[in-house]
Write an enzyme that holds these catalytic residues in place. Structure first.
Site, short mmCIF file in Angstrom:
data_model
loop_
_atom_site.label_atom_id
_atom_site.label_comp_id
_atom_site.label_asym_id
_atom_site.label_seq_id
_atom_site.Cartn_x
_atom_site.Cartn_y
_atom_site.Cartn_z
CE LYS A 190 -4.20 6.80 2.25
NZ LYS A 190 -5.60 6.64 2.34
CG ASP A 212 18.96 10.99 -10.50
OD1 ASP A 212 18.93 9.82 -10.96
OD2 ASP A 212 18.92 12.00 -11.21
CG ASP A 244 1.37 20.16 20.89
OD1 ASP A 244 0.15 20.33 21.10
OD2 ASP A 244 2.11 19.53 21.66
CG HIS A 276 -7.27 8.33 -0.99
ND1 HIS A 276 -5.93 8.19 -1.27
CD2 HIS A 276 -7.78 7.07 -1.03
CE1 HIS A 276 -5.64 6.93 -1.48
NE2 HIS A 276 -6.75 6.22 -1.35
CE LYS A 312 -1.25 4.65 -1.92
NZ LYS A 312 -1.95 4.18 -0.71
CG HIS A 329 -2.09 0.91 1.14
ND1 HIS A 329 -2.29 1.93 2.04
CD2 HIS A 329 -3.13 0.97 0.26
CE1 HIS A 329 -3.39 2.59 1.73
NE2 HIS A 329 -3.92 2.04 0.64
#
Length: 420
Positions: A315, A141, A320, A313, A136, A134
């Site tokens: 996350k 380089d 603080d 979608h 991404k 899952h």
């Protein structure tokens, strides 16, 4: 002719035994840029790939054959043809509909394509639902990295329509890129040179600090071997230290009791706690599950917003005025107990403020706020169903681990004689 597609099972540790337990510490001297939605993410990633001189490493859960997927394909092919080493790791479930022609074009250009836990359909249904790749991550380089929740698909662009997703990623430049590069290499099965004095070197001030920035960044991840709880523990620790504010925007919210308790306890201490949930979910069950927890949180002062403009979608979270996290991990049993996930933790006041302003605008302009004192309605039914759903979801990962589809295998595949 065989397509040069390797099938990997990255549930397992890398072959290099010295890289089996990858544990990354805080790196100083980084510049971190927030990328909101595909409008900001795709141009930044594609520009970096077009400028690549040596290597592109890419991991994604979803790659579709739409305008974004075809643009990515063209960029990767062009990079490979000019001598750039390109390694693409795809999930067998999220990318299970890619055509042989699409994969063949990449392979024939010299792109190394890897598929995590591929499985053919049974009676027209895919069975490899759980323990997905899952993450991404893109590293170019070994000098610039991208990580977040955005897949390579057109539904992350506003012009996709009402179903376009609201999402976040970050671009990282600085010493933390070395960690992301090392991790991406190891997880893709590439040869990784063991680093002596790894932890000691992480603690030294970075000579890049003046050039890049002063942000502290730490890579954390979860697997099904040695780092099962790292992301959940990072959330719990940050919440336990909260003194002023907490904002969590998460697409699929159904965490375990320990994390829920820390959210509630922070609100009880007087911390301003805001949760941004899906109001128009792409998965209805996700909304129903999250709503089972509302009464538990609202009664202690947690403010809950439902984002209603389009599917959420994201996350992301902040605590603080310094700590933030961005990554691929939802706060539900799939992400916290089954999937292969990766987040970055960020300690940077400027980035924290930028993320806070973005989430505040989202909550103010596009969300409806749940009333703090809701009228009790069907309370016994809600209590009973909530109890059952909570405990089924909590024990689901353990039960699911017994299913054959959860045991990835290394399988070579042959391309069909013709495109289908």
């Amino acid at each position: 002719m065989s397509i040069a597609v390797e099938h990997i099972a990255t549930d397992q540790p890398p072959d290099d035994s010295k890289a089996r337990d990858l544990d990354y510490g805080w790196q100083s001297g980084n510049r971190v840029q927030l990328l909101e939605n595909g409008e900001a993410y795709f141009p930044a990633v594609f520009e970096a790939m077009r400028d690549a001189q040596r290597e592109i490493l890419l991991e994604t859960f979803i790659l579709f054959e739409d305008k974004v997927g075809h643009e990515l394909q063209g960029i990767l092919i062009e990079a490979a043809q000019r001598g750039v080493k390109v390694v693409v790791s795809l999930d067998g479930f999220g990318c299970g509909e890619l055509s042989p022609a699409f994969l063949r074009a990449l392979a024939e250009a010299g792109v190394i394509v890897q598929m995590f836990d591929p499985a053919s359909k049974t009676l027209g249904i895919r069975t490899n639902w759980f323990r997905r790749l899952h993450r991404k991550i893109v590293v170019v380089d070994a000098s610039v990295a991208f990580i977040g929740g955005i897949n390579f698909s057109a539904d992350h662009l506003g012009d996709f329509g009402p179903e376009a997703k609201q999402d976040y990623a970050v671009q990282v430049i600085g010493p933390a890129v070395a960690d992301l590069h090392h991790f991406a290499l190891a997880q893709s099965g590439r040869q990784v040179r063991a680093r002596r004095g790894w932890r000691r070197r992480q603690q030294r001030p970075s000579p890049w600090a003046d050039e890049h920035g002063d942000g502290l960044v730490r890579l954390i991840y979860r697997d099904n071997i040695q780092h099962r709880d790292d992301i959940e523990e990072a959330y719990i620790h940050a919440l336990s230290q909260a003194r002023q504010r907490v904002v969590i925007a998460n697409a699929y919210f159904f965490p375990g009791y320990r994390l829920l308790r820390e959210i509630r306890n922070a609100a009880r201490r007087g911390v301003q706690v805001q949760l941004i949930m899906q109001g128009q979910p792409d998965v209805l069950l996700a909304k129903l599950a999250a709503r089972m927890l509302y009464d538990y949180l609202l009664k202690d002062g947690v403010v809950i917003h439902e984002y209603c403009q389009r599917p959420l979608h994201g996350k992301v979270a902040l605590v603080d005025d310094e700590w933030s996290t961005v990554g691929s991990s939802n706060l539900d049993p799939l992400s916290l107990a089954l999937n292969l996930e990766a987040n970055v933790l960020i300690r940077d006041r400027a980035f924290n403020q930028q993320l806070y302003q973005s989430l505040e605008a989202l909550a103010r302009d596009h969300c409806q706020t749940m009333p703090a004192k809701r009228k009790p309605r069907l309370w016994l039914w809600r209590l009973t169903v909530g109890f059952l759903v909570f405990h089924v979801m909590r024990h689901f990962p353990a039960l699911a681990s017994w299913l054959p589809a959860h045991k990835p295998r290394l399988k070579p595949i042959e391309s069909p004689a013709h495109d289908v």
